[in-house]
Design a protein around this motif. Sequence first.
Motif, PDB file in Angstrom:
ATOM      1  N   GLN B   6     -12.058  47.115 -80.413  1.00  0.00           N
ATOM      2  CA  GLN B   6     -10.663  47.492 -80.570  1.00  0.00           C
ATOM      3  C   GLN B   6     -10.515  48.258 -81.881  1.00  0.00           C
ATOM      4  O   GLN B   6     -11.064  47.852 -82.917  1.00  0.00           O
ATOM      5  N   ASN B  22      -6.542  51.568 -79.384  1.00  0.00           N
ATOM      6  CA  ASN B  22      -7.290  51.573 -78.134  1.00  0.00           C
ATOM      7  C   ASN B  22      -8.365  50.496 -78.110  1.00  0.00           C
ATOM      8  O   ASN B  22      -8.661  49.857 -79.124  1.00  0.00           O
ATOM      9  N   CYS B  23      -8.910  50.339 -76.940  1.00  0.00           N
ATOM     10  CA  CYS B  23      -9.889  49.297 -76.671  1.00  0.00           C
ATOM     11  C   CYS B  23     -10.955  49.899 -75.770  1.00  0.00           C
ATOM     12  O   CYS B  23     -10.632  50.535 -74.764  1.00  0.00           O
ATOM     13  N   TRP B  34      -2.646  43.564 -72.579  1.00  0.00           N
ATOM     14  CA  TRP B  34      -2.314  43.763 -73.991  1.00  0.00           C
ATOM     15  C   TRP B  34      -1.374  42.649 -74.440  1.00  0.00           C
ATOM     16  O   TRP B  34      -0.329  42.420 -73.819  1.00  0.00           O
ATOM     17  N   ASP B  71     -11.993  51.578 -70.753  1.00  0.00           N
ATOM     18  CA  ASP B  71     -11.142  51.661 -71.917  1.00  0.00           C
ATOM     19  C   ASP B  71      -9.670  51.575 -71.536  1.00  0.00           C
ATOM     20  O   ASP B  71      -9.287  51.729 -70.373  1.00  0.00           O
ATOM     21  N   CYS B  89      -6.270  43.508 -77.093  1.00  0.00           N
ATOM     22  CA  CYS B  89      -6.572  43.854 -75.716  1.00  0.00           C
ATOM     23  C   CYS B  89      -7.443  42.726 -75.159  1.00  0.00           C
ATOM     24  O   CYS B  89      -8.140  42.034 -75.900  1.00  0.00           O
ATOM     25  N   GLY B 102     -10.421  41.530 -77.575  1.00  0.00           N
ATOM     26  CA  GLY B 102     -10.810  42.339 -78.713  1.00  0.00           C
ATOM     27  C   GLY B 102     -10.490  41.586 -79.997  1.00  0.00           C
ATOM     28  O   GLY B 102      -9.836  40.536 -79.972  1.00  0.00           O
ATOM     29  N   THR B 105      -5.739  44.524 -83.518  1.00  0.00           N
ATOM     30  CA  THR B 105      -5.249  45.547 -84.453  1.00  0.00           C
ATOM     31  C   THR B 105      -4.050  44.957 -85.173  1.00  0.00           C
ATOM     32  O   THR B 105      -3.054  44.599 -84.536  1.00  0.00           O
TER      33      THR B 105
END
Lengths: 112, 111
Positions: B6, B22-23, B34, B71, B89, B102, B105
């Motif tokens: 991530q 993004n992942c 998400w 992705d 994610c 992930g 973020t």
Amino acid sequence: NAGVTQTPKFRILKIGQSMTLQCTQDMNHNYMYWYRQDPGMGLKLIYYSVGAGITDKGEVPNGYNVSRSTTEDFPLRLELAAPSQTSVYFCASSGALYTEAFFGQGTRLTVV
Amino acid sequence: GQQLNQSPQSMFIQEGEDVSMNCTSSSIFNTWLWYKQEPGEGPVLLIALYKAGELTSNGRLTAQFGITRKDSFLNISASIPSDVGIYFCAGPPFNNNDMRFGAGTRLTVKP
């Protein structure tokens, strides 16, 4: 609506002690999960259950046990606690596998 | 191979700016989820994606399931202070029931 309820919220264990983390949900969900979250990391799946009487291992099951005797309850048992099990534990439930999971508020466990 | 990468790890933005995260994975995923997590709380689902190419919105949030199924991205438009939190994610890799997350973020929004 209670949703997913976890108890206790905090706990300190000594090395070698055991305890059970409680999780109950009132949404009649078949699927329930236990995750652990280490600082600054994502969640890792410990065990999950697809219904009463059925459980399966996730990514990090070692050192833990679960049972699912009812739809509502999914307790997580730690035997012989170790410092590596210091983490925040989250229980979750969903109506279908891995969709729209609802999480509890977590149990912060410290093993010293 | 089934890990979720991530990025970015953290973001510091001004209120009103748009955000993109993004992942990615080297494995195929059947579902992309998400979540947002606020301090002391469990994650809360924001958007779920179930088909390659799917683009889904939830208010100011938009997420897409990548065509390669490896992705996904999440966009937040016109950020506000309450967007602060950690965005994760997650998804089960193909032929695997093990839900992967992930590392998140961490979003900070300056008023």
